[in-house]
Design a protein around this motif. Structure first.
Motif, PDB file in Angstrom:
ATOM      1  N   ASN A 189       0.805  -1.226   0.000  1.00 39.28           N
ATOM      2  CA  ASN A 189       0.000   0.000   0.000  1.00 39.28           C
ATOM      3  C   ASN A 189       0.840   1.279   0.000  1.00 39.28           C
ATOM      4  N   ALA A 190       2.092   1.159  -0.359  1.00 40.00           N
ATOM      5  CA  ALA A 190       2.905   2.369  -0.542  1.00 40.00           C
ATOM      6  C   ALA A 190       2.318   3.164  -1.707  1.00 40.00           C
ATOM      7  N   LYS A 191       2.438   4.519  -1.609  1.00 37.97           N
ATOM      8  CA  LYS A 191       1.751   5.357  -2.597  1.00 37.97           C
ATOM      9  C   LYS A 191       2.711   5.945  -3.615  1.00 37.97           C
ATOM     10  N   ILE A 192       3.789   5.248  -3.912  1.00 40.55           N
ATOM     11  CA  ILE A 192       4.799   5.886  -4.761  1.00 40.55           C
ATOM     12  C   ILE A 192       5.144   5.080  -6.011  1.00 40.55           C
ATOM     13  N   GLY A 193       4.252   4.227  -6.435  1.00 40.30           N
ATOM     14  CA  GLY A 193       4.536   3.512  -7.677  1.00 40.30           C
ATOM     15  C   GLY A 193       5.547   2.411  -7.549  1.00 40.30           C
ATOM     16  N   ILE A 194       5.307   1.494  -6.619  1.00 42.56           N
ATOM     17  CA  ILE A 194       6.260   0.411  -6.388  1.00 42.56           C
ATOM     18  C   ILE A 194       6.214  -0.657  -7.480  1.00 42.56           C
ATOM     19  N   GLU A 195       5.233  -0.567  -8.398  1.00 41.54           N
ATOM     20  CA  GLU A 195       5.173  -1.529  -9.513  1.00 41.54           C
ATOM     21  C   GLU A 195       6.476  -1.481 -10.306  1.00 41.54           C
ATOM     22  N   ARG A 196       7.101  -0.326 -10.216  1.00 39.42           N
ATOM     23  CA  ARG A 196       8.389  -0.110 -10.854  1.00 39.42           C
ATOM     24  C   ARG A 196       9.413  -1.196 -10.508  1.00 39.42           C
ATOM     25  N   LEU A 197       9.258  -1.835  -9.364  1.00 37.22           N
ATOM     26  CA  LEU A 197      10.230  -2.827  -8.918  1.00 37.22           C
ATOM     27  C   LEU A 197      10.057  -4.172  -9.615  1.00 37.22           C
ATOM     28  N   HIS A 198       8.889  -4.352 -10.236  1.00 40.77           N
ATOM     29  CA  HIS A 198       8.598  -5.649 -10.851  1.00 40.77           C
ATOM     30  C   HIS A 198       9.643  -6.003 -11.904  1.00 40.77           C
ATOM     31  N   GLY A 199      10.214  -7.190 -11.775  1.00 42.69           N
ATOM     32  CA  GLY A 199      11.201  -7.654 -12.749  1.00 42.69           C
ATOM     33  C   GLY A 199      12.610  -7.126 -12.530  1.00 42.69           C
ATOM     34  N   GLN A 200      12.764  -6.219 -11.571  1.00 41.76           N
ATOM     35  CA  GLN A 200      14.087  -5.631 -11.320  1.00 41.76           C
ATOM     36  C   GLN A 200      14.947  -6.565 -10.471  1.00 41.76           C
ATOM     37  N   LYS A 201      16.242  -6.485 -10.709  1.00 40.63           N
ATOM     38  CA  LYS A 201      17.183  -7.289  -9.944  1.00 40.63           C
ATOM     39  C   LYS A 201      17.827  -6.449  -8.845  1.00 40.63           C
ATOM     40  N   ILE A 202      17.872  -6.995  -7.653  1.00 46.32           N
ATOM     41  CA  ILE A 202      18.495  -6.288  -6.533  1.00 46.32           C
ATOM     42  C   ILE A 202      20.011  -6.405  -6.641  1.00 46.32           C
ATOM     43  N   ILE A 203      20.657  -5.250  -6.773  1.00 44.35           N
ATOM     44  CA  ILE A 203      22.118  -5.222  -6.909  1.00 44.35           C
ATOM     45  C   ILE A 203      22.779  -5.430  -5.549  1.00 44.35           C
ATOM     46  N   ALA A 204      22.219  -4.751  -4.531  1.00 43.93           N
ATOM     47  CA  ALA A 204      22.812  -4.834  -3.190  1.00 43.93           C
ATOM     48  C   ALA A 204      21.857  -4.270  -2.159  1.00 43.93           C
ATOM     49  N   PHE A 205      22.058  -4.675  -0.917  1.00 43.53           N
ATOM     50  CA  PHE A 205      21.397  -4.031   0.216  1.00 43.53           C
ATOM     51  C   PHE A 205      22.444  -3.200   0.933  1.00 43.53           C
ATOM     52  N   LYS A 206      22.068  -1.977   1.288  1.00 39.80           N
ATOM     53  CA  LYS A 206      22.975  -1.131   2.047  1.00 39.80           C
ATOM     54  C   LYS A 206      22.224  -0.488   3.198  1.00 39.80           C
ATOM     55  N   THR A 207      22.977   0.126   4.115  1.00 41.04           N
ATOM     56  CA  THR A 207      22.339   0.902   5.174  1.00 41.04           C
ATOM     57  C   THR A 207      23.078   2.214   5.337  1.00 41.04           C
ATOM     58  N   TRP A 208      22.346   3.213   5.775  1.00 42.71           N
ATOM     59  CA  TRP A 208      22.959   4.470   6.216  1.00 42.71           C
ATOM     60  C   TRP A 208      22.214   4.868   7.483  1.00 42.71           C
ATOM     61  N   GLY A 209      22.862   4.703   8.614  1.00 40.87           N
ATOM     62  CA  GLY A 209      22.175   4.975   9.869  1.00 40.87           C
ATOM     63  C   GLY A 209      20.934   4.102   9.977  1.00 40.87           C
ATOM     64  N   LYS A 210      19.781   4.732  10.117  1.00 39.69           N
ATOM     65  CA  LYS A 210      18.534   3.985  10.257  1.00 39.69           C
ATOM     66  C   LYS A 210      17.866   3.731   8.911  1.00 39.69           C
ATOM     67  N   HIS A 211      18.509   4.137   7.833  1.00 41.39           N
ATOM     68  CA  HIS A 211      17.934   3.918   6.502  1.00 41.39           C
ATOM     69  C   HIS A 211      18.316   2.532   5.982  1.00 41.39           C
ATOM     70  N   PHE A 212      17.335   1.810   5.499  1.00 41.17           N
ATOM     71  CA  PHE A 212      17.587   0.531   4.841  1.00 41.17           C
ATOM     72  C   PHE A 212      17.441   0.749   3.340  1.00 41.17           C
ATOM     73  N   LEU A 213      18.470   0.395   2.585  1.00 41.99           N
ATOM     74  CA  LEU A 213      18.528   0.762   1.177  1.00 41.99           C
ATOM     75  C   LEU A 213      18.553  -0.485   0.289  1.00 41.99           C
ATOM     76  N   ILE A 214      17.612  -0.529  -0.639  1.00 41.20           N
ATOM     77  CA  ILE A 214      17.583  -1.616  -1.619  1.00 41.20           C
ATOM     78  C   ILE A 214      18.034  -1.030  -2.949  1.00 41.20           C
ATOM     79  N   CYS A 215      19.193  -1.474  -3.408  1.00 43.42           N
ATOM     80  CA  CYS A 215      19.819  -0.829  -4.561  1.00 43.42           C
ATOM     81  C   CYS A 215      19.502  -1.565  -5.861  1.00 43.42           C
ATOM     82  N   PHE A 216      19.068  -0.796  -6.852  1.00 48.26           N
ATOM     83  CA  PHE A 216      18.862  -1.301  -8.205  1.00 48.26           C
ATOM     84  C   PHE A 216      19.817  -0.570  -9.127  1.00 48.26           C
ATOM     85  N   LYS A 217      19.764  -0.941 -10.406  1.00 52.70           N
ATOM     86  CA  LYS A 217      20.762  -0.421 -11.330  1.00 52.70           C
ATOM     87  C   LYS A 217      20.776   1.112 -11.398  1.00 52.70           C
TER      88      LYS A 217
END
Length: 243
Positions: A28-56
């Motif tokens: 139910n995120a309101k920011i167009g997460i359909e964009r993630l469909h079919g994408q490959k996760i390059i890496a997971f990163k963190t910055w402080g309390k931020h959890f980052l899912i990295c794509f190309k």
DNA sequence: CCGGTTGTTCAGCG
DNA sequence: GCGCTGAACAACCG
């Protein structure tokens, strides 16, 4: 859930999905997460309390705030904000903030500010602190641009460890205490990390949520201090006030 | 069962 | 138009 060390644990727990393609996405995120469909996760990163899912070409930034949660290969009864399904499992996030970051992450983040990062730079933290001499130390430790990853628990424990009163101002701290605060912000964060992994974090709290100072055996003061009005535990006897 | 909170954003004000 | 402040939000624990 969410001070920096907890987010680092999250990163470790999801490594099974690193390099995986997202087969299904919902939530139910309101920011167009359909964009993630079919994408490959390059890496997971963190910055402080931020959890980052990295794509190309972009990154998904997840902040769990106070009440966010996640499940790996499990589901809660409530609707997820973001759910990603892979060939080898699924990853679900609930009640969190989700944003996109476009372009290179290095342009978005000062990695040297992350107390848990290899790139953490205490000298840079010191420089930033010198720029805000009037700030109370209880606020300074919670300032993510300076101490990314430090939250309210770490704040209380660091100030108790270094025997500094939370209402001290940054500019009034003797160099020794200033250096100690910077050093312990990182040190305690790693202690937090190890204790949390071993499920023994709470029993190691010396000040946070405690009633009596273990050094002086007198009641802790508790108050919502600083501009951030966060709950603060401190001992008037052993924590020195510098103003 | 209610009060409190491991956090951030943003509207509204001076 | 700025910087600052307090309200709003959220779900789980004790």
């Amino acid at each position: 859930m969410p001070e920096g060390p907890s987010i680092l644990i999250l990163k470790e727990q999801v490594q099974q999905f690193s390099g995986q393609k997202i087969m299904e996405v919902s939530g139910n995120a309101k920011i167009g997460i359909e964009r993630l469909h079919g994408q490959k996760i390059i890496a997971f990163k963190t910055w402080g309390k931020h959890f980052l899912i990295c794509f190309k070409t972009f990154t998904v930034k997840i902040h769990l705030l106070m009440f966010g949660s996640y499940r790996i290969n499990e589901r809660k009864d409530t609707r997820p904000r973001l759910s990603m399904k892979f060939k080898n499992g699924e990853l679900n996030f609930y009640t969190c903030s989700i944003q996109f970051i476009e372009g290179p992450l290095d342009e978005a983040y000062d990695w040297a500010a992350d107390v848990l990062s290899d790139a953490w730079d205490p000298k840079k933290a010191k420089k930033k602190l010198k720029e805000v001499p009037d700030m109370l130390v209880c606020d300074a430790l919670l300032t993510q641009e300076i101490f990314a990853g430090v939250g309210n628990i770490i704040k209380n424990e660091v100030l108790f460890r270094i025997r500094v009163h939370p209402l001290s101002t940054v500019g009034a701290l003797p160099v020794k205490q200033l250096n100690l605060m910077i050093k312990e912000a990182r040190n305690y964060s790693f202690d937090f990390l190890e204790w949390k992994k071993a499920f023994v974090l709470k029993q190691h709290w010396l000040a946070h949520n405690k009633g009596v100072c273990p050094r002086d055996n007198v009641p802790f003061h508790r108050a919502h201090l600083g501009k951030k009005h966060r709950r603060t535990f401190f001992c008037e006897l052993c924590q020195v006030l510098y103003t």
